[in-house]
Design an enzyme around this catalytic site. Structure first.
Site, PDB file in Angstrom:
ATOM      1  N   GLU A 118       0.838  -1.198   0.000  1.00  0.00           N
ATOM      2  CA  GLU A 118       0.000   0.000   0.000  1.00  0.00           C
ATOM      3  C   GLU A 118       0.869   1.242   0.000  1.00  0.00           C
ATOM      4  OE1 GLU A 118      -1.940  -1.852   3.235  1.00  0.00           O
ATOM      5  OE2 GLU A 118      -1.084  -0.513   4.738  1.00  0.00           O
ATOM      6  N   LYS A 120       2.532   4.626   1.005  1.00  0.00           N
ATOM      7  CA  LYS A 120       2.757   5.174   2.341  1.00  0.00           C
ATOM      8  C   LYS A 120       2.344   6.635   2.335  1.00  0.00           C
ATOM      9  CE  LYS A 120       6.072   5.552   6.065  1.00  0.00           C
ATOM     10  NZ  LYS A 120       5.907   6.971   6.319  1.00  0.00           N
ATOM     11  N   ASP A 122       1.646  10.357   3.471  1.00  0.00           N
ATOM     12  CA  ASP A 122       2.428  11.266   4.288  1.00  0.00           C
ATOM     13  C   ASP A 122       1.467  12.190   5.015  1.00  0.00           C
ATOM     14  OD1 ASP A 122       4.708  12.186   5.320  1.00  0.00           O
ATOM     15  OD2 ASP A 122       5.346  13.324   3.556  1.00  0.00           O
ATOM     16  N   TYR A 230      -5.358   1.590   7.525  1.00  0.00           N
ATOM     17  CA  TYR A 230      -4.397   0.565   7.105  1.00  0.00           C
ATOM     18  C   TYR A 230      -4.079  -0.483   8.155  1.00  0.00           C
ATOM     19  CZ  TYR A 230      -1.260   4.113   9.104  1.00  0.00           C
ATOM     20  OH  TYR A 230      -0.671   5.046   9.896  1.00  0.00           O
ATOM     21  N   LYS A 319      11.149   3.556   1.217  1.00  0.00           N
ATOM     22  CA  LYS A 319      10.976   4.995   1.028  1.00  0.00           C
ATOM     23  C   LYS A 319      11.472   5.429  -0.356  1.00  0.00           C
ATOM     24  CE  LYS A 319      10.137   7.517   4.260  1.00  0.00           C
ATOM     25  NZ  LYS A 319      10.604   7.763   5.620  1.00  0.00           N
ATOM     26  N   CYS A 413      23.228  45.873 -13.881  1.00  0.00           N
ATOM     27  CA  CYS A 413      23.275  44.495 -14.363  1.00  0.00           C
ATOM     28  C   CYS A 413      24.642  43.873 -14.036  1.00  0.00           C
ATOM     29  CB  CYS A 413      23.041  44.491 -15.871  1.00  0.00           C
ATOM     30  SG  CYS A 413      23.318  42.874 -16.615  1.00  0.00           S
ATOM     31  N   CYS A 416      26.454  43.440 -17.753  1.00  0.00           N
ATOM     32  CA  CYS A 416      26.826  44.539 -18.658  1.00  0.00           C
ATOM     33  C   CYS A 416      26.840  45.895 -17.966  1.00  0.00           C
ATOM     34  CB  CYS A 416      25.888  44.579 -19.860  1.00  0.00           C
ATOM     35  SG  CYS A 416      24.244  45.162 -19.419  1.00  0.00           S
ATOM     36  N   CYS A 431      17.245  44.107 -16.817  1.00  0.00           N
ATOM     37  CA  CYS A 431      18.425  44.834 -17.260  1.00  0.00           C
ATOM     38  C   CYS A 431      18.011  45.643 -18.474  1.00  0.00           C
ATOM     39  CB  CYS A 431      19.523  43.836 -17.644  1.00  0.00           C
ATOM     40  SG  CYS A 431      20.759  44.506 -18.752  1.00  0.00           S
ATOM     41  N   CYS A 437      23.755  43.678 -23.860  1.00  0.00           N
ATOM     42  CA  CYS A 437      24.138  42.898 -22.673  1.00  0.00           C
ATOM     43  C   CYS A 437      24.508  41.487 -23.110  1.00  0.00           C
ATOM     44  CB  CYS A 437      22.979  42.868 -21.684  1.00  0.00           C
ATOM     45  SG  CYS A 437      23.243  41.750 -20.290  1.00  0.00           S
TER      46      CYS A 437
HETATM   47  C1  9MJ Z   1       1.030   4.787   5.906  1.00  0.00           C
HETATM   48  N1  9MJ Z   1       1.604   5.809   6.517  1.00  0.00           N
HETATM   49  O1  9MJ Z   1       0.480   4.922   4.828  1.00  0.00           O
HETATM   50  C2  9MJ Z   1       1.329   1.996   8.051  1.00  0.00           C
HETATM   51  N2  9MJ Z   1       1.066   3.506   6.573  1.00  0.00           N
HETATM   52  O2  9MJ Z   1       1.372   0.083   9.522  1.00  0.00           O
HETATM   53  C3  9MJ Z   1       0.579   2.329   6.078  1.00  0.00           C
HETATM   54  N3  9MJ Z   1       1.530   3.274   7.801  1.00  0.00           N
HETATM   55  C4  9MJ Z   1       1.663   1.344   9.306  1.00  0.00           C
HETATM   56  N4  9MJ Z   1       0.749   1.392   6.994  1.00  0.00           N
HETATM   57  C5  9MJ Z   1       1.824  -0.223  10.758  1.00  0.00           C
HETATM   58  N5  9MJ Z   1       0.019   2.172   4.853  1.00  0.00           N
HETATM   59  C6  9MJ Z   1       2.400   0.881  11.307  1.00  0.00           C
HETATM   60  C7  9MJ Z   1       2.294   1.907  10.374  1.00  0.00           C
END
Ligand code: 9MJ
Length: 676
Positions: A118, A120, A122, A230, A319, A413, A416, A431, A437
């Protein structure tokens, strides 16, 4: 009317209806009724609840917002710790991960090991606690053992059900996931902040965190947050399936949002394929991700593996290279562009970010320098998302050394020494040296030889810099006077490359009117405008003698461009350069002007995805020749979208807006028909 069972039933029916609409809209991303229908049902429920306040329930869809601001958040102890994830940064890390698992489980090589994959997200990790299907608490992860109670805020997130739908959920169920801000909401939030003169958020993650940390849930409610689930924590009084994937699918049937990209693969090999495939589409997703999470799919295996300190052994986050890094500004310098625009540039201590080493970042203009208050010596956060140019996000003021000085726009400038002029209404300073120039001359030449202009192969930036510095070339016409010896004596040039370059210079003499107009480098006259001018006026003489009004009669030429065009041809120097180019042998065929309506006149087309049978530039050229405009993004005004393999968000948008879509074959057939 006296409240009775039938009123209670009616209210519950309306609530169920609204929960169902919400689920389709926010969780499935697949609304089945127009917004107006939702609004009607919502208003009806609200009116009835206003009449019978004693019948309002806390899980009613009308009760998401409305709570009073808190004085402070209270702390929540997680009954089961909320774990974090170990990281992988390379394919090798992924192979070692699988090997560790196999060794610990004593799995022989023939037995496949399944992983759920899946994206990740942020955002901010949160825990939702449901008792008998009712959302009773929302909490942040905090340090994993103790977080903050943000129940009132999570209640405002529309993709979080206040009450689970369906049946069969455990009596106590803790669902975990990420609250995040989709890119679109982030952009809108920041546009509004800038309009108000407020400081924008640095990235969607900070915006999501800032929105959740509001003591006043009314503010959170305005922030368009989403939650994607998740994992689960506490489960009692009921059973869940025995694989990670099946658990998540089960959560979805109870009205919780899960990631649509989730998939199950075999082994590290399968994980890496998924990683590669999603890396390519990463920037087309509606939300930011910073990697991919891989989890052993079988729950029994997960339990056998257990966890170490604060991370499960059975999961890993692979990552992407960081998109944000911190580095130091060594200097702030000023560059001079083709039209004299003075651009401040931050020279950076080289830093690896977004997959490349960055040592310069444009600061655009003095307004941006002032907004950031960036100075030489500062530590700054650099962001490079996807293939976007690196950007200075913010200055880390705590790290500012004692003796820095605010940046001033130079008065002269740097190349020039002509005066720099900043028109009050413009952010850009220029300029005033024009083609006297050297910097502007170099840029003008680079533009002249570029692929979409005169397409002179083998004349790179360094060589142009050298030719201008040695005063061998002042204007484009001088290129046609260069001889072999001069070229062969330049740095990194030999006999062969000089001969080849002379050939491509010679070849460039036969060109097209549109390319030539574009090559002149008139301000605001890009490739498309140059083509419009060529098609509308047919000859260079006609463009040169047109006044502003006549120019504005051509499609998409506005008053400002018209003014730039007139003033360009008004300058004696520019006329002389054109004369010299023609004398040197640059030529083209005039375009037959057909003022009959072109078949696609007035239409806007969008090309997306990969075209396999013709270069995209060719498709664009042909569409333009038929009178269409070719735009970069889909909107209500788009008439047709041509989608090839790999088409993503633009295709999706076209479908949402019901815009006709065709594939490359259909486009080719259409072009053939019109070009008969
Ligand atoms: C994120 N941040 O999308 C976990 N996470 O599973 C997903 N984080 C996670 N899984 C166990 N898709 C600890 C964190």
């Amino acid at each position: 009317m006296k409240p009775d069972t039938s009123m209670t039933q009616l209210l519950e029916q309306l609530r169920d209806q609204l929960r169902h609409y919400n689920y389709q809209y926010y969780v499935l991303d697949d609304p089945q009724v127009p917004d107006a229908e939702y609004d009607r049902a919502f208003r009806q429920l609200k009116a009835l609840e206003d009449e019978h306040p004693e019948l309002i329930t806390s899980d009613s869809p009308t009760q998401r917002v409305g709570a009073e601001p808190l004085a402070a958040f209270t702390q929540v102890r997680h009954e089961m710790p909320m774990l974090s994830l170990d990281n992988a940064f390379s394919a090798d890390d992924m192979y070692s991960f699988e090997k560790r698992l196999r060794d610990r489980l004593k799995l022989s090589d023939e037995i496949p090991l399944e992983f759920a994959c899946e994206p990740k997200l942020d955002g901010i990790a949160v825990s939702l606690l449901y008792e008998n299907g009712q959302l009773i608490r929302g909490a942040t992860r905090g340090d994993g053992s103790t977080g903050e109670d943000i129940t009132l805020n999570v209640r405002t997130v529309e993709s979080i059900p206040l009450r689970l739908i369906g049946s069969g959920y455990p009596e106590r169920l803790e669902v975990r996931g990420e609250i995040y801000m989709p890119r679109r909401s982030f952009t809108r939030l920041n546009e509004e902040a800038l309009k108000r003169g407020d400081k924008p958020f640095v990235n969607p993650r900070n915006a999501a965190a800032g929105s959740l940390r509001q003591l006043d849930p009314k503010i959170t409610a305005q922030r368009s947050l989403e939650m994607c689930c998740y994992s689960v924590g506490i489960v009692s009084g009921g059973e869940l399936p025995n694989s990670h994937e099946a658990i998540l699918r089960k959560l979805a049937t109870w009205g919780l949002k899960i990631n649509a990209e989730m998939a199950v693969v075999q082994g590290a090999e399968g994980c890496l394929e998924y990683f590669e495939a999603l890396s390519v589409r990463r920037n087309q997703l509606a939300y930011e991700i910073d990697g991919i999470v891989f989890k052993v799919n079988d729950i029994e295996l997960q339990q056998r593996l257990g966890f170490v300190s604060r991370a499960p052994r059975w999961a890993i986050a692979h990552k992407f290279p960081a998109q944000e890094e911190i580095t130091i500004v060594n200097a702030i310098e000023f560059q001079v562009g083709r039209t004299g625009a003075i651009t401040p540039v931050a020279r950076l201590e080289p830093v690896f970010v977004g997959g490349v080493t960055v040592s310069n970042a444009t600061l655009h203009n003095m307004d941006e320098v002032e907004r950031l208050d960036i100075r030489a010596g500062d530590s700054v956060i650099i962001r490079r998302a996807g293939d976007v140019i690196p950007q200075v996000v913010s200055v880390v003021l705590e790290r500012r050394p004692a003796d820095t000085e605010a940046v001033q726009l130079p008065q002269r400038c740097p190349v020039c020494d002509s005066e720099i002029i900043r028109v009050d209404s413009e952010a850009v300073a220029r300029c005033s040296g024009g083609l006297s120039c050297a910097a502007q001359r170099k840029e003008a030449l680079k533009h002249y030889v570029s692929r979409k202009a005169m397409d002179i192969d083998g004349l790179g930036e360094k060589l142009i810099d050298g030719l201008v510095e040695k005063e061998l070339v002042h204007s484009p016409a001088d290129l046609y006077r260069l001889h072999h010896l001069q070229l062969a004596s330049m740095e990194r040039m030999g006999d062969k490359s000089a001969a080849k370059l002379l050939q491509s210079i010679e070849k460039s003499k036969a060109t097209e009117l549109a390319n030539f107009i574009y090559a002149l480098g008139i301000r605001e006259v890009g490739e498309a405008t140059a083509r419009t001018l060529a098609m509308h006026f047919g000859s260079l003489e006609a463009v040169m003698s047109a006044d502003e009004e006549q120019l504005q009669a051509a499609p998409d030429i506005g008053p400002i461009v018209a003014q730039y065009i007139v003033s360009f041809f008004h300058q004696v120097h520019n006329r002389e350069v054109i004369e010299a180019l023609r004398a040197a042998g640059v030529h083209w065929q005039d375009v037959e002007v057909d003022h009959h309506e072109l078949p696609l006149a007035g239409q806007t087309w969008v090309l997306t995805g990969t075209l396999e049978q013709m270069p995209r530039s060719e498709a664009k050229k042909q569409l333009l020749a038929l009178g269409a405009k070719v735009a970069g993004s889909v909107s209500k005004k788009t008439d047709c979208v041509v989608a090839g393999p790999g088409a993503g968000s633009k295709l999706q948008k076209a479908e949402e807006l019901n815009i006709p879509v065709m594939d490359e074959q259909q486009l080719i057939a259409l072009l053939a028909e019109y070009n008969q």
